[in-house]
Structures are given as structure tokens and as C-alpha cells.
Enzyme design. Structure first.
Site, PDB file in Angstrom:
ATOM      1  CG  HIS A   1       0.023   5.700   5.890  1.00 29.85           C
ATOM      2  ND1 HIS A   1       0.536   6.728   6.645  1.00 29.85           N
ATOM      3  CD2 HIS A   1      -1.317   5.833   5.976  1.00 29.85           C
ATOM      4  CE1 HIS A   1      -0.443   7.442   7.149  1.00 29.85           C
ATOM      5  NE2 HIS A   1      -1.593   6.910   6.767  1.00 29.85           N
TER       6      HIS A   1
ATOM      7  CG  HIS B   1      -3.840   5.200  11.204  1.00 27.47           C
ATOM      8  ND1 HIS B   1      -2.527   4.965  10.920  1.00 27.47           N
ATOM      9  CD2 HIS B   1      -4.293   6.042  10.247  1.00 27.47           C
ATOM     10  CE1 HIS B   1      -2.187   5.639   9.818  1.00 27.47           C
ATOM     11  NE2 HIS B   1      -3.232   6.301   9.406  1.00 27.47           N
TER      12      HIS B   1
ATOM     13  CG  HIS C   1      -6.450  10.296   2.326  1.00 29.87           C
ATOM     14  ND1 HIS C   1      -5.289  10.969   2.509  1.00 29.87           N
ATOM     15  CD2 HIS C   1      -6.491   9.371   3.319  1.00 29.87           C
ATOM     16  CE1 HIS C   1      -4.640  10.493   3.554  1.00 29.87           C
ATOM     17  NE2 HIS C   1      -5.354   9.526   4.084  1.00 29.87           N
TER      18      HIS C   1
ATOM     19  CD  GLU D   1      -2.798  10.154   6.745  1.00 27.44           C
ATOM     20  OE1 GLU D   1      -3.368   9.343   7.496  1.00 27.44           O
ATOM     21  OE2 GLU D   1      -2.420   9.833   5.597  1.00 27.44           O
TER      22      GLU D   1
HETATM   23  C1  DHB Z   1      -7.291   4.623   4.778  1.00 25.16           C
HETATM   24  C2  DHB Z   1      -6.668   4.738   6.009  1.00 25.16           C
HETATM   25  C3  DHB Z   1      -5.586   5.567   6.147  1.00 25.16           C
HETATM   26  O1  DHB Z   1      -4.880   5.660   7.291  1.00 25.16           O
HETATM   27  C4  DHB Z   1      -5.126   6.305   5.112  1.00 25.16           C
HETATM   28  O2  DHB Z   1      -4.105   7.147   5.332  1.00 25.16           O
HETATM   29  C5  DHB Z   1      -5.745   6.183   3.880  1.00 25.16           C
HETATM   30  C6  DHB Z   1      -6.821   5.342   3.724  1.00 25.16           C
HETATM   31  C7  DHB Z   1      -8.451   3.718   4.609  1.00 25.16           C
HETATM   32  O3  DHB Z   1      -8.945   3.183   5.593  1.00 25.16           O
HETATM   33  O4  DHB Z   1      -8.872   3.526   3.475  1.00 25.16           O
HETATM   34 FE    FE Z   2      -3.535   7.284   7.413  1.00 21.52          FE
END
Ligand code: DHB
Ligand code: FE
Length: 280
Positions: A12, A59, A193, A240
Site C-alpha cells: 500500500h 496511518h 521496509h 505490517e
Molecule cells: C511509506 C508509507 C507506508 O505506509 C508504507 O507502508 C510504505 C511506505 C512511505 O511513506 O514511503
Molecule cells: Fe504502511
């Protein structure tokens, strides 16, 4: 009777939304990412669900540090698109399915899951980016959506095992709904991430690939994975991925993998997408 016929996972990452909304989907950087969903777009057009139970995390758009539900369910008929600071995305509002959502709320709560009931909820990129990837830019989304927000933002998030058990409870709820509905369950977010700090940009393809493999063939192993392992191996925001276990728990013991797509980089992250069909 309603039945769950498929599970889908999707990234996402908000930059995907920005690329799409600004007409950059055909840029060299973004083309392979959107192309990775071509098969799924055709598949879902042939298997269009009446309802998607969409497991995602907010978020700090609808919630904040003032209010942090661990598990919640959107029981409204309609959800507006959240303004995340750049203005709301130019996408259609999300139509819910209040009857099924209330049924799931009742069934899961009486099944001893303490779901927070939400009657007004604006939905952010966590929910709308997967819709864009799967459906492009229709006038209206082609399916009803029941948002199921999970807290993975503020420690402590729920364990992967608890998420899996919630998925099983959602399956029991859906299968006891008398209307004949085709229901999908989607898990969103992930994979590797780490958005901040000295390890920003961390990607662990080996971990991600093993996670995708085990999602299909050995979810029991994933149920036991402690939080620290997600964070150490794949970065703090890879937590996540526990949301994918809600989806997996809802599919039953055995599944067939219909499609997989994995791509690095997608912004600072690894994008993982899989389509599963229950076989038991
Ligand atoms: C970013 C934000 C998110 O919620 C995510 O799951 C991945 C990347 C971002 O700000 O780059
Ligand atoms: Fe996210």
C-alpha cells in the site's frame, strides 16, 4: 450462504498512489510495478467479489495517538477518502456492506475478539492503494469493501498468531451469514521496509520470499514468528506483514497459490503480491 473464495495481498506504498494519480504509471520506474498486477486485474474481473474484507492499517489519518484500536471493523455503508495532508486522493468513495460488517462484528465479538465498531471512518492509502492496483481508476469501485483496520503503528501490535486466529473467526462469521455472497479477504502492507533511521531502505529478499512461500504452504510456521524477527529481518515497518495473517487465517488450512509478484524497489520497500484460493 456467504463464502470466502480468495485471499489477496498487496503493498500500500503511498508513492504508488502519487504515481497513478499524477499520470506517471507508464514511467520506466513505475511500469513494471503496475504491470505486475495485470494478471490479477484480469483474474478479479472474472471472479468479482461482492464484498472485500480489507485488512489494512490506518496511518494516523482516522486515528491518532489519542485512540488506538488493536482490531476494528468499519460498519458504515460508505467511507470517505482521508485527507492525508496533500488533499484526499481523486478516487471514488468506498461503499461498505453494513449488514455483513455488523454480522462479523457480532460474530467475532461473541467469539471473544474485542473488535472496535466504527460507524464513521475515512480511509487512507493503506486501503486505497490496493484498490488502485487491483481495479485501476473506475467511476465507482466494483465491489463493496469492509475495512478492518489493525494497529501496526504504535507498539504493541497484535501478534501474528492473534491475527491468524482473527482470520479464522472472520471465516466462521462469513460462513454463518445467510445471504449468498462471494467474499474476498485482502491483507495489505509489507514487505521489507524500514522507513527511517540508519537502516532505512533495508530489503531482505530472502526473508520476503520465505514469507511468501510459507504463507501458502506452512502458515503454522508464520504464526510462531515473534515481532522482533519481522523487525530485525525486514525492517520496523515490515511489522505490517502480521496483517497478511488475518487474510491467511480466513482461508482455511489448505490453499492454492494462483499468482505471485515480488518487486524491489517500490519507493523504499519491497512490494509483495500474492493471490490465494482456499482448497479446503
Ligand atoms: C511509506 C508509507 C507506508 O505506509 C508504507 O507502508 C510504505 C511506505 C512511505 O511513506 O514511503
Ligand atoms: Fe504502511
Amino acid at each position: 450462504m456467504a463464502r470466502i473464495t480468495a485471499g489477496v495481498t498487496s503493498s500500500h506504498v503511498p508513492a504508488i498512489a502519487a504515481a497513478w494519480d499524477q499520470g506517471r504509471a507508464d514511467d520506466d520506474y513505475w511500469r513494471p510495478i503496475f504491470a505486475g498486477f495485470d494478471w490479477s486485474k484480469k483474474w478479479i474481473a472474472r471472479n468479482m467479489p461482492d464484498v472485500v474484507i480489507l485488512v489494512y492499517n490506518d496511518h494516523a489519518s482516522a486515528f491518532s495517538l489519542e485512540l488506538i484500536p488493536t482490531f476494528a471493523i468499519g460498519c458504515a455503508d460508505r467511507f470517505e477518502i482521508a485527507d492525508e495532508g496533500y488533499g484526499p486522493r481523486p478516487v471514488p468513495p468506498v461503499e461498505g456492506h453494513a449488514d455483513l460488517a455488523w454480522h462479523i462484528a457480532q460474530s467475532t465479538i461473541l467469539d471473544e475478539f474485542d473488535m472496535t465498531i466504527i460507524n464513521k471512518l475515512d480511509v487512507d492509502h493503506g486501503l486505497t492503494v490496493p484498490l488502485t492496483l487491483m481495479f485501476g481508476q473506475p467511476e465507482a469501485w466494483p465491489t463493496r469493501i469492509i475495512p478492518v483496520p489493525v494497529n501496526v503503528v504504535q507498539y504493541p501490535p497484535p501478534t501474528g498468531n492473534r491475527c491468524y486466529l482473527l482470520g479464522q473467526a472472520i471465516r466462521r462469521a462469513v460462513e454463518s451469514f445467510p445471504e449468498n455472497l462471494n467474499v474476498h479477504v485482502w491483507g495489505t502492507g509489507g514487505m521489507s521496509h524500514q522507513l527511517q533511521g540508519p537502516r532505512a531502505g533495508l530489503i531482505n529478499t530472502e526473508f520476503d520470499t520465505a514469507f511468501l512461500d510459507r504463507l501458502t504452504t506452512n502458515p503454522e510456521a508464520l504464526r510462531k514468528l515473534p515481532h522482533v524477527e519481522y523487525v530485525r529481518e525486514a525492517g520496523s515497518e515490515a511489522i505490517e506483514l502480521v496483517m497478511w495473517l488475518v487474510m491467511r487465517g480466513a482461508l482455511g488450512e489448505h490453499v492454492r497459490e494462483l499468482y505471485r509478484f515480488y518487486h524491489v524497489p517500490t519507493s523504499n520497500t519491497a512490494l509483495g503480491h500474492i493471490v490465494l484460493e482456499p482448497t479446503s
